[in-house]
Design an enzyme around this catalytic site. Sequence first.
Site, short mmCIF file in Angstrom:
data_model
loop_
_atom_site.label_atom_id
_atom_site.label_comp_id
_atom_site.label_asym_id
_atom_site.label_seq_id
_atom_site.Cartn_x
_atom_site.Cartn_y
_atom_site.Cartn_z
N ARG A 242 0.85 -1.18 0.00
CA ARG A 242 0.00 0.00 0.00
C ARG A 242 0.89 1.24 0.00
O ARG A 242 1.91 1.29 0.70
CB ARG A 242 -0.93 0.01 1.21
CG ARG A 242 -2.10 -0.95 1.13
CD ARG A 242 -3.08 -0.51 0.04
NE ARG A 242 -4.28 -1.34 -0.01
CZ ARG A 242 -4.42 -2.42 -0.77
NH1 ARG A 242 -3.39 -2.83 -1.52
NH2 ARG A 242 -5.57 -3.09 -0.78
N GLU A 271 -4.26 7.20 -5.12
CA GLU A 271 -4.48 6.48 -6.38
C GLU A 271 -5.89 6.72 -6.89
O GLU A 271 -6.85 6.54 -6.14
CB GLU A 271 -4.25 4.98 -6.17
CG GLU A 271 -2.83 4.64 -5.78
CD GLU A 271 -2.62 3.16 -5.56
OE1 GLU A 271 -1.47 2.76 -5.35
OE2 GLU A 271 -3.61 2.39 -5.59
N HIS A 300 -0.81 0.04 -9.76
CA HIS A 300 -1.51 -0.89 -8.86
C HIS A 300 -2.03 -2.09 -9.66
O HIS A 300 -3.18 -2.52 -9.52
CB HIS A 300 -2.66 -0.19 -8.14
CG HIS A 300 -3.02 -0.84 -6.83
ND1 HIS A 300 -3.38 -0.14 -5.71
CD2 HIS A 300 -3.06 -2.17 -6.47
CE1 HIS A 300 -3.64 -0.96 -4.72
NE2 HIS A 300 -3.45 -2.20 -5.16
#
Length: 338
Positions: A242, A271, A300
């Site tokens: 993360r 994000e 991601h």
Amino acid sequence: MPSATVLYSEKSYADDSVERRIYGPDVRVIFPATASNSLADLSDEDCAAAEGLMILRFKVFAEDLKRFPRLRAICRMGVGYDNLDRVAAADRQIMILNVPDYGTTEVADHAMALALSLRRGLLMHHETQRASPPAAWRYIDDPLLRRSSVQTFGIVGMGRIATAVALRAKAFGFRVVFYDPHLPNGVELGLGVQRAATLEELLHQTDTLSVHTPLTRETRGLLGLKELSLLPKGAVVVNTARGPIVDIDAAATLLKSGHLAGVGLDVVPVEPPVEPVPELIRAYRAREDWTLGRLIITPHSAFYTPQAWDDIRSKSAETMRAALLGPRAQNVIPPESD
């Protein structure tokens, strides 16, 4: 008559055939008719009927839960659950579930790909050979390139994905050491790796660092300028966990100064990134010299393969069905684990 109702907050799949097969006639499945941008787009009627709520990208706050008077379980269709207010859910006795085993191999492969691409200089040679004019037809002598067997591969957190990474790193010849204060003694013996007693002890000896801890109050900002500076000069940092765990501005400072030889990120603090973006992302997009071949950013995407995407779908439905209909709830995240 169905004995439970499950509401999907996002329209992620073209049809509901897989869900209907898994849930069977005992569960009513509600998919949003159109793409939604937040929980606010869901109808009051659907929210009022839902006993199970499926979440992929959206955040769930205490205020949101007021729209779900019958809710018994929320399933985060993924591994991380930092987008869910677990305190508010616990106050309502709503179970929080996740899907911890859908993309283990994909994320582990991605972490190793980032580390090896940097440590073998693939991106550095790629950038210089396509420059105009191209670099000389020879290897680049740079601290970034190091033999695996002379390096310590440090891992923060030792869950499922990190375990898969540790085994891969061992296979490539790295000496593997991890830090995880929440695991019982002896885990290292089963894996055939070494264990650091403190984060500082791990960082002091780590040449290539891979981050695999969940985002909690304890781990937010865990790796800041002070901590990353403990890494030996020429270290590489990889984060597929993360974004907020690693201070991205500190990473930029240390990469620009040369203390870090390389950084590989699949996750960033916000994000998708919004303007003004952090210095590291700005310089990466501008192709500034100090980032070329030394910085890799992927969106991601470490979790993704078509097979993993299908696993998210089926495993999350299986998890929700077990929570609502039994015989035993699976993958329950306890409130006190934060």
